[in-house]
Design an enzyme around this catalytic site. Sequence first.
Site, PDB file in Angstrom:
ATOM      1  N   HIS A 115      36.675  90.821  24.279  1.00 49.93           N
ATOM      2  CA  HIS A 115      36.954  92.114  23.634  1.00 49.93           C
ATOM      3  C   HIS A 115      38.429  92.202  23.245  1.00 49.93           C
ATOM      4  O   HIS A 115      38.762  92.765  22.197  1.00 49.93           O
ATOM      5  CB  HIS A 115      36.629  93.271  24.589  1.00 49.93           C
ATOM      6  CG  HIS A 115      35.181  93.355  24.981  1.00 49.93           C
ATOM      7  ND1 HIS A 115      34.727  92.959  26.213  1.00 49.93           N
ATOM      8  CD2 HIS A 115      34.095  93.769  24.293  1.00 49.93           C
ATOM      9  CE1 HIS A 115      33.417  93.156  26.280  1.00 49.93           C
ATOM     10  NE2 HIS A 115      33.005  93.636  25.128  1.00 49.93           N
ATOM     11  N   VAL A 173      35.202  83.816  22.505  1.00 45.88           N
ATOM     12  CA  VAL A 173      36.266  83.342  23.401  1.00 45.88           C
ATOM     13  C   VAL A 173      35.598  82.658  24.588  1.00 45.88           C
ATOM     14  O   VAL A 173      34.625  83.179  25.151  1.00 45.88           O
ATOM     15  CB  VAL A 173      37.149  84.513  23.883  1.00 45.88           C
ATOM     16  CG1 VAL A 173      38.209  84.033  24.865  1.00 45.88           C
ATOM     17  CG2 VAL A 173      37.802  85.210  22.689  1.00 45.88           C
ATOM     18  N   ARG A 192      32.773  83.870  27.253  1.00 40.47           N
ATOM     19  CA  ARG A 192      33.093  85.105  27.983  1.00 40.47           C
ATOM     20  C   ARG A 192      32.013  86.145  27.734  1.00 40.47           C
ATOM     21  O   ARG A 192      31.594  86.349  26.593  1.00 40.47           O
ATOM     22  CB  ARG A 192      34.419  85.675  27.482  1.00 40.47           C
ATOM     23  CG  ARG A 192      35.597  84.782  27.749  1.00 40.47           C
ATOM     24  CD  ARG A 192      36.114  85.017  29.147  1.00 40.47           C
ATOM     25  NE  ARG A 192      37.334  84.243  29.333  1.00 40.47           N
ATOM     26  CZ  ARG A 192      38.370  84.660  30.048  1.00 40.47           C
ATOM     27  NH1 ARG A 192      38.342  85.819  30.650  1.00 40.47           N
ATOM     28  NH2 ARG A 192      39.421  83.896  30.180  1.00 40.47           N
TER      29      ARG A 192
END
Length: 301
Positions: A54, A197, A205
């Site tokens: 995020h 990511v 993630r």
Amino acid sequence: MARGKQPSKAQRTPKVHRAIVTNTVDDFEAAFWPDERPVDNAVVMTMGALHEGHAALVRAARKQVGPEGRVAVTVFVNPLQFGAGEDLDRYPRTLDADVKLAEENGADVVFAPSVDEVYPNGEPQVRLAAGPMGERFEGATRPGHFDGVLTVVAKLLHITDPDYAFFGEKDAQQLAIIQRMVADLDFDVEIVGVPTVREEDGLARSSRNRYLSEEERTRALALSKALFAGRDVAAQGPKAVREAAAAALDTAEGVDLDYLALIDPHDFTEAADDFQGEAVLAVAAKVGSTRLIDNVRIIVR
Ligand code: PAF
């Protein structure tokens, strides 16, 4: 500063960018549009439990709109997109940490509404339908999930009215369906996808990683390994990609495979054996009781 005079504490402390936290639509609007200045603005929609994935979205949003632009992060666990028996109640709620991560990465405003604020008339009777794109892959396992996603994304786009909205490529099917909604229904916003990511060892993630035991986390690495094995042979065509990825999963222990598929990202159908161009190699599996998804974008020849 006069020679020899030490800087004050305020001068030594770097200026921390603070985000305004709002819970109602009215407060959000007042905070996000404090004046009439026409600046670019962007939104990052989340269900909270923010992590480095995020953070990358918020940074990308900030980069897009520049220092003068405005970035909003929404934090809302949307009941409409959870099926019966899914993890709505167990979904992590970590608002204080979310606000910190959002502001450290450049958010101006965090919008964290209640369910009643988003759905003031109770469960919406009228919802958006993702259609056939929402029935395959994730949609087959989670019927109605993408209808719930689209309904809240449409609402949050109306409330935040951004020039840009950022979504992670990790949820490749969600991104494709939102892009299609915006195109098919003429939403005046640019949807921007941001690369997944990963941890150093390749694990994508995800807010759900926190449910994995140490042993399960090690087992979960089979997903990204399979995707990378497929990616390595992308130049040899779809069949080679599928076989390499499947072979890597065959030997994986403790991974309950839901699907492994090479997908045409435009309509989220299975890519034909003679497919050429950008494709999504996607996997979904349960590791212990945690369902994980991952994908890589590859150019197939
Ligand atoms: O990707 C998510 O976190 C959610 O599906 C979204 C886009 C915030 C809608 O609730």
